[in-house]
Design a protein around this motif. Sequence first.
Motif, mmCIF file in Angstrom:
data_model
loop_
_atom_site.group_PDB
_atom_site.id
_atom_site.type_symbol
_atom_site.label_atom_id
_atom_site.label_comp_id
_atom_site.label_asym_id
_atom_site.label_seq_id
_atom_site.Cartn_x
_atom_site.Cartn_y
_atom_site.Cartn_z
ATOM 1 N N ALA A 240 29.949 -5.086 10.942
ATOM 2 C CA ALA A 240 31.051 -5.683 10.165
ATOM 3 C C ALA A 240 30.522 -6.006 8.773
ATOM 4 N N PHE A 241 31.425 -5.986 7.817
ATOM 5 C CA PHE A 241 31.064 -6.270 6.427
ATOM 6 C C PHE A 241 31.697 -7.598 6.059
ATOM 7 N N CYS A 242 30.887 -8.564 5.667
ATOM 8 C CA CYS A 242 31.417 -9.922 5.487
ATOM 9 C C CYS A 242 31.224 -10.398 4.048
ATOM 10 N N LEU A 243 32.300 -10.283 3.276
ATOM 11 C CA LEU A 243 32.284 -10.755 1.892
ATOM 12 C C LEU A 243 33.247 -11.943 1.752
ATOM 13 N N THR A 244 34.494 -11.739 2.201
ATOM 14 C CA THR A 244 35.540 -12.751 2.008
ATOM 15 C C THR A 244 35.215 -14.043 2.755
ATOM 16 N N GLU A 245 35.495 -15.164 2.092
ATOM 17 C CA GLU A 245 35.213 -16.481 2.686
ATOM 18 C C GLU A 245 36.492 -17.308 2.740
ATOM 19 N N VAL B 274 35.248 -16.829 -1.933
ATOM 20 C CA VAL B 274 35.476 -15.398 -2.193
ATOM 21 C C VAL B 274 36.808 -14.852 -1.705
ATOM 22 N N GLY B 275 37.537 -14.266 -2.620
ATOM 23 C CA GLY B 275 38.743 -13.497 -2.310
ATOM 24 C C GLY B 275 38.746 -12.389 -3.328
ATOM 25 N N VAL B 276 39.764 -12.367 -4.166
ATOM 26 C CA VAL B 276 39.796 -11.408 -5.264
ATOM 27 C C VAL B 276 38.573 -11.613 -6.161
ATOM 28 N N ASP B 277 38.273 -12.878 -6.411
ATOM 29 C CA ASP B 277 37.133 -13.188 -7.255
ATOM 30 C C ASP B 277 35.877 -13.194 -6.397
ATOM 31 N N ARG C 146 36.069 -14.850 6.369
ATOM 32 C CA ARG C 146 37.523 -14.950 6.594
ATOM 33 C C ARG C 146 38.083 -13.545 6.658
ATOM 34 N N PHE C 147 38.854 -13.272 7.669
ATOM 35 C CA PHE C 147 39.492 -11.952 7.835
ATOM 36 C C PHE C 147 38.437 -10.838 7.922
ATOM 37 N N ILE C 148 37.473 -10.972 8.795
ATOM 38 C CA ILE C 148 36.396 -9.971 8.832
ATOM 39 C C ILE C 148 36.669 -8.933 9.927
ATOM 40 N N THR C 149 36.794 -7.691 9.510
ATOM 41 C CA THR C 149 37.122 -6.608 10.444
ATOM 42 C C THR C 149 35.905 -6.254 11.306
ATOM 43 N N ASN C 150 36.194 -5.924 12.565
ATOM 44 C CA ASN C 150 35.184 -5.521 13.567
ATOM 45 C C ASN C 150 34.411 -6.707 14.145
ATOM 46 N N GLN D 75 50.918 -2.608 3.600
ATOM 47 C CA GLN D 75 50.684 -3.790 2.772
ATOM 48 C C GLN D 75 49.249 -4.294 2.915
ATOM 49 N N LEU D 76 48.699 -4.140 4.115
ATOM 50 C CA LEU D 76 47.294 -4.552 4.260
ATOM 51 C C LEU D 76 46.392 -3.603 3.461
ATOM 52 N N GLU D 77 46.735 -2.316 3.512
ATOM 53 C CA GLU D 77 45.913 -1.364 2.747
ATOM 54 C C GLU D 77 45.935 -1.711 1.251
ATOM 55 N N TYR E 245 43.426 -5.346 1.399
ATOM 56 C CA TYR E 245 41.981 -5.490 1.670
ATOM 57 C C TYR E 245 41.156 -4.541 0.798
ATOM 58 N N GLU E 246 39.876 -4.799 0.787
ATOM 59 C CA GLU E 246 38.954 -4.131 -0.143
ATOM 60 C C GLU E 246 39.413 -4.325 -1.591
ATOM 61 N N GLY E 247 40.003 -5.472 -1.853
ATOM 62 C CA GLY E 247 40.431 -5.790 -3.214
ATOM 63 C C GLY E 247 41.885 -5.438 -3.416
ATOM 64 N N GLU F 215 45.739 -5.336 -5.370
ATOM 65 C CA GLU F 215 46.119 -4.576 -6.563
ATOM 66 C C GLU F 215 45.542 -5.151 -7.857
ATOM 67 N N ALA F 216 45.475 -6.487 -7.941
ATOM 68 C CA ALA F 216 44.974 -7.104 -9.179
ATOM 69 C C ALA F 216 43.548 -6.632 -9.479
ATOM 70 N N VAL F 217 42.757 -6.467 -8.433
ATOM 71 C CA VAL F 217 41.366 -6.038 -8.637
ATOM 72 C C VAL F 217 41.326 -4.619 -9.202
ATOM 73 N N ARG G 183 43.741 -3.071 -10.815
ATOM 74 C CA ARG G 183 44.305 -3.041 -12.172
ATOM 75 C C ARG G 183 43.276 -3.554 -13.175
ATOM 76 N N ARG G 184 42.553 -4.598 -12.773
ATOM 77 C CA ARG G 184 41.540 -5.169 -13.663
ATOM 78 C C ARG G 184 40.474 -4.117 -13.973
ATOM 79 N N GLN G 185 40.067 -3.400 -12.937
ATOM 80 C CA GLN G 185 39.033 -2.378 -13.139
ATOM 81 C C GLN G 185 39.552 -1.240 -14.017
ATOM 82 N N ARG H 120 45.069 -10.758 -21.053
ATOM 83 C CA ARG H 120 46.482 -10.378 -21.207
ATOM 84 C C ARG H 120 46.855 -9.388 -20.116
ATOM 85 N N GLN H 121 46.896 -9.858 -18.880
ATOM 86 C CA GLN H 121 47.168 -8.949 -17.755
ATOM 87 C C GLN H 121 48.571 -8.357 -17.834
ATOM 88 N N GLY H 122 49.470 -9.073 -18.526
ATOM 89 C CA GLY H 122 50.835 -8.561 -18.690
ATOM 90 C C GLY H 122 50.868 -7.296 -19.516
HETATM 91 C C1 LIG Z 1 43.340 -7.691 8.265
HETATM 92 C C2 LIG Z 1 42.357 -7.972 7.194
HETATM 93 C C3 LIG Z 1 41.093 -7.414 7.276
HETATM 94 C C4 LIG Z 1 40.124 -7.718 6.312
HETATM 95 N N1 LIG Z 1 38.843 -7.233 6.463
HETATM 96 C C5 LIG Z 1 37.851 -7.703 5.649
HETATM 97 C C6 LIG Z 1 36.478 -7.373 5.911
HETATM 98 O O1 LIG Z 1 36.160 -6.624 6.839
HETATM 99 N N2 LIG Z 1 35.530 -7.907 5.111
HETATM 100 C C7 LIG Z 1 35.828 -8.738 4.074
HETATM 101 O O2 LIG Z 1 34.918 -9.192 3.398
HETATM 102 N N3 LIG Z 1 37.121 -9.057 3.797
HETATM 103 C C8 LIG Z 1 38.131 -8.574 4.559
HETATM 104 N N4 LIG Z 1 39.451 -8.914 4.310
HETATM 105 C C9 LIG Z 1 39.742 -9.798 3.188
HETATM 106 C C10 LIG Z 1 40.443 -9.097 2.056
HETATM 107 O O3 LIG Z 1 39.556 -8.226 1.412
HETATM 108 C C11 LIG Z 1 41.000 -10.182 1.149
HETATM 109 O O4 LIG Z 1 42.062 -10.790 1.854
HETATM 110 C C12 LIG Z 1 41.477 -9.629 -0.161
HETATM 111 O O5 LIG Z 1 40.387 -9.172 -0.934
HETATM 112 C C13 LIG Z 1 42.280 -10.675 -0.971
HETATM 113 O O6 LIG Z 1 41.637 -11.874 -1.058
HETATM 114 P P1 LIG Z 1 42.452 -13.201 -0.691
HETATM 115 O O7 LIG Z 1 43.104 -12.996 0.632
HETATM 116 O O8 LIG Z 1 41.534 -14.367 -0.825
HETATM 117 O O9 LIG Z 1 43.593 -13.240 -1.796
HETATM 118 P P2 LIG Z 1 43.629 -14.105 -3.116
HETATM 119 O O10 LIG Z 1 42.353 -13.923 -3.836
HETATM 120 O O11 LIG Z 1 44.032 -15.506 -2.812
HETATM 121 O O12 LIG Z 1 44.813 -13.390 -3.877
HETATM 122 C C14 LIG Z 1 46.185 -13.758 -3.711
HETATM 123 C C15 LIG Z 1 47.050 -13.050 -4.749
HETATM 124 O O13 LIG Z 1 46.673 -13.484 -6.053
HETATM 125 C C16 LIG Z 1 46.330 -12.386 -6.862
HETATM 126 N N5 LIG Z 1 45.132 -12.709 -7.651
HETATM 127 C C17 LIG Z 1 44.004 -13.297 -7.236
HETATM 128 N N6 LIG Z 1 43.108 -13.352 -8.232
HETATM 129 C C18 LIG Z 1 43.673 -12.780 -9.305
HETATM 130 C C19 LIG Z 1 43.255 -12.527 -10.626
HETATM 131 N N7 LIG Z 1 42.046 -12.853 -11.071
HETATM 132 N N8 LIG Z 1 44.114 -11.927 -11.444
HETATM 133 C C20 LIG Z 1 45.335 -11.585 -11.046
HETATM 134 N N9 LIG Z 1 45.781 -11.782 -9.804
HETATM 135 C C21 LIG Z 1 44.971 -12.370 -8.939
HETATM 136 C C22 LIG Z 1 45.983 -11.264 -5.860
HETATM 137 O O14 LIG Z 1 46.209 -9.987 -6.369
HETATM 138 C C23 LIG Z 1 46.925 -11.542 -4.732
HETATM 139 O O15 LIG Z 1 48.171 -10.947 -5.010
HETATM 140 C C24 LIG Z 1 40.448 -8.564 5.230
HETATM 141 C C25 LIG Z 1 41.744 -9.073 5.109
HETATM 142 C C26 LIG Z 1 42.679 -8.807 6.081
HETATM 143 C C27 LIG Z 1 44.033 -9.422 5.947
#
Ligand SMILES: Cc1cc2nc3c(=O)[nH]c(=O)nc-3n(C[C@H](O)[C@H](O)[C@H](O)COP(=O)(O)OP(=O)(O)OC[C@H]3O[C@@H](n4cnc5c(N)ncnc54)[C@H](O)[C@@H]3O)c2cc1C
Length: 737
Positions: free
Chosen positions: A158-163, A168-171, A199-203, A484-486, A489-491, A493-495, A497-499, A565-567
């Motif tokens: 399993a790959f564990c980044l999100t907390e 850790v989420g988008v950032d 958080r949300f760690i697959t496998n 919608q999950l696709e 996860y793995e970042g 849309e915002a991620v 678009r930013r890239q 200016r993300q807009g």
């Molecule tokens: C079923 C499932 C499986 C997953 N598997 C894994 C896994 O195996 N390993 C792992 O590490 N993670 C996993 N994830 C986590 C997933 O990668 C994160 O949920 C995802 O990256 C989004 O992070 P977040 O949920 O904290 O959303 P948030 O960071 O809270 O984002 C919420 C919203 O705000 C927007 N947003 C956030 N920051 C910005 C910004 N700077 N600018 C503009 N908009 C922004 C986002 O685009 C989004 O629309 C999984 C998630 C799910 C649901």
Amino acid sequence: MATGTPLKPETLRTLPSDAVRQIQWRFADRYDLQMLVQSARSVARGPVARLVASGGRNSHDWTPAKAELLGAFDKAGITAVFMEPEHGGFIAGPKNLALALVAFELAWVDGGAATASLAGCLALAPIHERGTPEQQTKYMQLAAPPQPGEDRKPWRGAFCLTEPIPYVGVDTGMLNGKVRIAEWKAGQEPVLQVEKRGRFITNIGFANFVTAAVDSGDERIKGSCIVILEEGDPGTFDRGTPTRKLVHQLSSTGDPIFSLRVPANRIVGGYDIDGGNIVPRYNHSQVIEAVFRRTRVTVGVMTAAKLLSAVEPVIRYQRGRFRGGETATPGSVRYELGLQAREDALHRLVDIWATGEASASLGFAAARAFDELDPLERTVDKLLAEQGVTGAKARMKFLRRASDEAVEILALPGTDSRRRKLESDPLLHFVILDSQADVLCPATKLWNTGWGAQMMREAVSLMGGYGITEDCPGFLGNKWMDAQLEATYEGPEAVQRRQLSITMTNPLFLAQLQAWLREMRAIASERPGTGACTLATAMGMWLWTLERLQSSTDADGGRLYQSARQGVTFPLADALCWLLAARCQVLDALELERRGADDPAVAEGLTGLVNFMTDLCHVQTARASGEAARICAELVFGYNRHPAWDDAGYRGCYQQDELDSLEGIIPGIGAYGLDVIGNDGSHPRKAGPCAKCNGAEQFLSLHAKLATCLTGCRLAKDRAAEAISKLMIPEALDYPA
Ligand SMILES: Cc1cc2nc3c(=O)[nH]c(=O)nc-3n(C[C@H](O)[C@H](O)[C@H](O)COP(=O)(O)OP(=O)(O)OC[C@H]3O[C@@H](n4cnc5c(N)ncnc54)[C@H](O)[C@@H]3O)c2cc1C
């Protein structure tokens, strides 16, 4: 005797075969990949489909029935695709296209099954990309499926980044996971204490090892890293409770807690000792950058598969909709065509099909780009080492020089002999391809999944109430939610678009986009029916808009094109994705036309097939260009303040007196005066004096040109719709409902 009515062009007779896809997606000469597709399909349409049909998605838990799929993946060779032959794999060389094809086949039936398989690769990817040779050998061999006669259970990862929030989420920089030195005896390997909550760690329900991102919690460890955790390590390896997710139920997801002691040699890529400190060779960002760069393409391909998989069930539903009713007797339009007698039902299906083609074309083009890039990257690494270029900064400087040279050469006319250097010089070839891949990967992830999810809703809607039931053939309702999950996860849309907002402004990419614009015009001169000319105009409009936004300000003097200016930057990234996907679709249709005759299985009916694919291209290029034009127009004009009925606004208006006196000199001028202030100070009842175009005349002329470029696109849609109403499909879907 001639009637004057033109003969109807040939059209599609059946759904595109495997041989057709092999040509379009360029693996007609890869027998290994063709076999892989077949075995992945047998798992997808066999055990995976049966599990979905029998309600396997109705539980969040990792059940024995779901676990059986892992064994099926192993047996079918799916698990081994990621490995090198020396580690138990069977594909030598780059594997991006191979992994994309596997994901396509599995996601055709169920996205969760595809994710379960891919998450194992994602866990291994940090080790594959940046691991030490020892780490690579150990974990790849452990994760490889057993050979015949070998009694061993493969390790799962399993790959564990999100907390958990707020980390850790988008950032991905906000790491709370920590690594400290627990023990460091002189002359021995340090022992690390790792604390990580995921958080949300697959496998996670069954993983034997985890690649986890952690930051230093100890002044003797410098920076962050990815560390490998094993379930047998001393301490806590708590898998947490399963996530109550609404999607991808055939994969296991949960929120684990790790508190483990591990040797320092588990730091991915190893470490150096400097002044008594542990310095990881790669920080966590460097590792995940290398990983996501490739794995996000595969996710985009999954959503493409969903759209294309929807075509057959929708056709069958539409055709059979009224059969059995009293008025629908065999031979009647109602019986034979059902809902397909209605234009809208067909047109919407054309849109779904065209989007599926474009997204598959984009995704597979991105996968192929990485296949080409991987060996080149190694050649360039060697070259840099030979020339004594070491360290990230020196490397960047060296590559920038090569990029500048490539930009210069790309601007030369096609006949210039220096252009040959682009292909023959590996360094130039590398920087060109690298800048392309930097755009294609986030574009695939963003557009395929984001727009794909919207279009899956369309597919579901075409099945009426059936679409949102568990009985829907092709599991379309599941696929809609899964998409919608696709996109998340793995970042999300915002991620992406930013890239894109950074990579799409690379001068080397822009030079290629200019070349693609010319390429589309050239294609249009031979194949006007593709709509490539429209696309070229839209590309020109996009380039104009970018330049304008980079050099202008909003009504308050604020800079427009900047990261905050993300807009501005995000919609422009969206607009580009539409164009890139449509371009790839056109190129694949041309490839089919060029190479189809070489394969007897494709040659028969090729003309009709190519006509149909060309019409789909036209539909998509028109839609894509229209979307890009809409976005660009909003950005070009939307940051100017609209004139009001005030002093400043009045300055641009005619006064009634003035117009009356001018009428004597220029008869008829009164008809052109839109904004006329009456002698009593009255003004027309509207928002304000009409806005001027402020140096955007060129944009407006491109906009007008684009509108007329759309000529014929609806005729193409009509033809594609008619073709769909006549096309033969099998009696039943080849996997259960
Ligand atoms: C079923 C499932 C499986 C997953 N598997 C894994 C896994 O195996 N390993 C792992 O590490 N993670 C996993 N994830 C986590 C997933 O990668 C994160 O949920 C995802 O990256 C989004 O992070 P977040 O949920 O904290 O959303 P948030 O960071 O809270 O984002 C919420 C919203 O705000 C927007 N947003 C956030 N920051 C910005 C910004 N700077 N600018 C503009 N908009 C922004 C986002 O685009 C989004 O629309 C999984 C998630 C799910 C649901």
